[in-house]
Each structure stands twice: as structure tokens, then as C-alpha cells.
Enzyme design. Structure first.
Site, short mmCIF file in Angstrom:
data_model
loop_
_atom_site.label_atom_id
_atom_site.label_comp_id
_atom_site.label_asym_id
_atom_site.label_seq_id
_atom_site.Cartn_x
_atom_site.Cartn_y
_atom_site.Cartn_z
N ASP A 67 0.65 -1.46 -0.12
CA ASP A 67 0.17 -0.09 0.07
C ASP A 67 0.88 1.39 0.03
O ASP A 67 2.05 1.23 0.24
CB ASP A 67 -0.77 0.13 1.13
CG ASP A 67 -0.36 -0.72 2.42
OD1 ASP A 67 0.96 -0.59 2.62
OD2 ASP A 67 -1.11 -1.02 3.41
N ASN A 136 -7.51 -3.29 14.22
CA ASN A 136 -8.88 -3.47 14.15
C ASN A 136 -8.74 -4.83 13.05
O ASN A 136 -10.11 -5.13 12.51
CB ASN A 136 -9.68 -2.40 13.40
CG ASN A 136 -8.78 -1.88 12.20
OD1 ASN A 136 -7.95 -2.42 11.75
ND2 ASN A 136 -9.43 -0.78 11.68
N HIS A 138 -7.32 -5.06 10.31
CA HIS A 138 -6.98 -4.89 8.78
C HIS A 138 -5.64 -5.55 8.44
O HIS A 138 -4.59 -5.63 9.06
CB HIS A 138 -7.13 -3.36 8.47
CG HIS A 138 -5.93 -2.59 9.00
ND1 HIS A 138 -6.10 -1.24 9.34
CD2 HIS A 138 -4.57 -2.56 8.94
CE1 HIS A 138 -4.89 -0.72 9.66
NE2 HIS A 138 -4.08 -1.64 9.32
N GLU A 143 -9.68 -2.29 5.43
CA GLU A 143 -10.57 -2.04 6.68
C GLU A 143 -11.57 -2.98 6.64
O GLU A 143 -12.06 -3.55 5.90
CB GLU A 143 -10.97 -0.77 6.69
CG GLU A 143 -9.83 0.31 6.68
CD GLU A 143 -9.00 0.30 7.94
OE1 GLU A 143 -8.94 -0.15 8.67
OE2 GLU A 143 -8.22 1.55 8.06
C1 F6R Z 1 1.44 -1.55 5.90
C2 F6R Z 1 0.11 -2.34 6.07
C3 F6R Z 1 -0.59 -2.35 7.51
C4 F6R Z 1 0.13 -2.63 8.56
C5 F6R Z 1 -0.64 -2.49 9.73
C6 F6R Z 1 0.05 -2.65 11.07
O1 F6R Z 1 2.08 -1.94 4.89
O2 F6R Z 1 -0.44 -2.77 5.23
O3 F6R Z 1 -1.88 -3.02 7.29
O4 F6R Z 1 0.76 -3.73 8.64
O5 F6R Z 1 -1.19 -1.25 9.82
O6 F6R Z 1 0.99 -1.70 11.18
P1 F6R Z 1 2.18 -1.47 12.43
O7 F6R Z 1 3.12 -2.49 11.74
O8 F6R Z 1 2.90 -0.10 12.26
O9 F6R Z 1 1.49 -1.85 13.55
#
Ligand code: F6R
Length: 245
Positions: A67, A136, A138, A143
Site C-alpha cells: 500500500d 482492528n 486490517h 479495513e
Molecule cells: C502496512 C500495512 C498495514 C500494517 C498495519 C500494522 O504496509 O499494510 O496493514 O501492517 O497497519 O502496522 P504496524 O506494523 O505499524 O503496527
């Protein structure tokens, strides 16, 4: 699904990197799906170590990132392109032209997303995908409620995700409200998936994803439908699992 519980963050990263190294050694032109955020840094550190000390060769490797924030330029210090350059790409012998990160400043996000999907197909599909999990549930920026067959597209970030990610920005108002993200369908097509999670704050999302029903309300739970998923989690993230044997 295979579940591996490691004692801490560094051990989690070492374990996750092992699967990537194995795929690269078996297929030097492997296609990797990569993630950003705080979770994968120890995994990338270990991949860099394997490159420097155990000659892990990235010269033919191709990568696709999950992303990118909409509106951030490649050189913005919170863009995911910038993150990948400083945390992995600049330290291994990968060809920059083989690294694919969606552009957050494209004039035409729909075309950008369509072309990204086409590039994955042309590369032969993703051999191994790294994922983190949001509080959450995701995965990428899919989401809760994201359809199982969704493809790479523009998505709105939830309030919770914006708040979670505000730790990387000066103030919450600076966090982009939209992103380009691989879809659930795109992720589920990867041949192998390694999902890494650390910290107790993620324990609820982990328990719901592994022991709850497979539902788009908790996007990571949909991984139950994939035939080759390895969860590599630390003790904190595993703390609410009923069966952590
Ligand atoms: C990042 C991504 C997100 C993260 C998730 C956890 O490329 O796709 O889904 O993996 O938000 O983020 P952290 O690792 O910062 O807790």
C-alpha cells in the site's frame, strides 16, 4: 494455518525472514509481497544481515508493496516508498526498477491500481507475501468490511487506523485519510503468506483472526481460507489465544 510464537520482536523478525530467504534461495527471481509499518523492521534487519553475512542475493528479486498513502510523494519521510528504501532496498543488492510501490501522487489512481495488478500478473504472481495486522484486524489497508474479492484500489482509512498511524506524524491532522491498497483478493492469491504481529495491543485482533470465524469484519480472519499461511507472533500478541501450545 501454522502458528509460531516467538519470545520477542527480534525473534519474530528472524523467524519471518527465514521463510523469505528460503523462497529466494529456491527461486532467485522470486516475487515478494512486502509490508511497511513498525512490525516488519526486525524482519528487514534480518534480511539485510542474511544478505551481508550469508550472501542472500536480491539481484533478480521482484517486489510489490501492499500500500501507499494517497497524497504523499516518494520522498516524503512517511511515504511507504521512503520507508522501503531506508529499511530494506538501500541495504541489499535489489534493482530499484524491480521494486514496485504504488504512487501516492498519481493523477489517475484507478489506472495506477489497474497497472499494479497487471504487473503482478506479468511477474507470475506473488510467491510469498509479508503482512502485518492493524488493531482492528486490517491487512494492507483493507479495513473491516472490505470484500473478499477486492482488488488494488483507493480506500478510505478508518478513524482508528488514522489514530494508530498518527504516531508517525507530527499531528493527527497530517495523516492522509486515503490510501492505495492491494485488495483482499489480491493478497489471497499470493502462494504463501507470512503474517507477523507483536505487542499485546494486537492480541485481540490476533485471537479474533485465528480463533474466531472467518469474516470480513476482521479482515485478517479471512486468511483462514488460504492454504499456506504462517502466523509468526510474539508472546504479547499471542496472549489472548485459547490454544497457544
Ligand atoms: C502496512 C500495512 C498495514 C500494517 C498495519 C500494522 O504496509 O499494510 O496493514 O501492517 O497497519 O502496522 P504496524 O506494523 O505499524 O503496527
Amino acid at each position: 494455518m501454522k502458528i509460531i510464537i516467538k519470545k520477542d520482536y527480534d525473534a519474530m523478525g528472524k523467524e519471518a525472514a527465514k521463510y523469505f530467504a528460503e523462497v529466494i534461495r529456491n527461486k532467485p527471481n522470486a516475487v515478494l509481497g512486502l509490508a511497511t509499518g513498525s512490525t516488519p523492521i526486525s524482519t528487514y534487519k534480518e534480511l539485510i544481515r542474511l544478505h551481508e553475512e550469508e550472501s542472500l542475493d536480491f539481484s533478480q528479486v521482484i517486489t510489490f508493496n501492499l500500500d501507499e498513502y494517497l497524497g504523499l510523494t516518494d520522498d516524503h519521510d512517511q511515504s511507504y516508498r521512503y520507508f522501503m528504501d531506508i529499511n530494506l532496498f538501500n541495504h541489499v543488492n535489489i534493482k530499484k526498477g524491480n521494486t514496485n510501490v504504488l504512487s501516492g501522487v498519481t493523477d489517475n489512481p484507478e489506472t495506477e491500481c489497474r497497472e499494479f495488478e497487471e504487473k503482478i500478473k506479468t511477474a507470475g504472481g506473488i510467491n510469498i507475501q509479508l503482512l502485518g495486522v492493524g488493531g482492528n484486524g486490517h491487512i494492507a489497508f483493507n479495513e473491516p468490511g472490505s470484500p473478499e474479492n477486492s482488488r488494488t484500489r483507493v480506500v478510505d482509512l478508518t478513524k482508528e487506523t488514522i489514530k494508530d498511524n498518527s504516531r508517525f506524524f507530527e499531528k493527527v491532522e497530517n495523516v492522509p485519510t486515503q490510501a492505495l491498497s492491494m485488495g483482499m483478493g489480491t493478497i489471497l492469491e499470493a502462494k504463501k503468506i507470512v503474517i507477523i504481529v507483536n505487542k499485546e495491543s494486537k492480541a485481540k485482533a490476533v485471537a479474533a483472526s485465528i480463533e474466531g470465524p472467518a469474516t470480513t469484519d476482521v479482515p485478517a480472519s479471512v486468511l483462514q481460507k488460504h492454504s499456506d499461511v504462517i502466523w509468526v507472533i510474539d508472546k504479547g500478541a499471542a496472549s489472548l489465544l485459547k490454544d497457544s501450545s
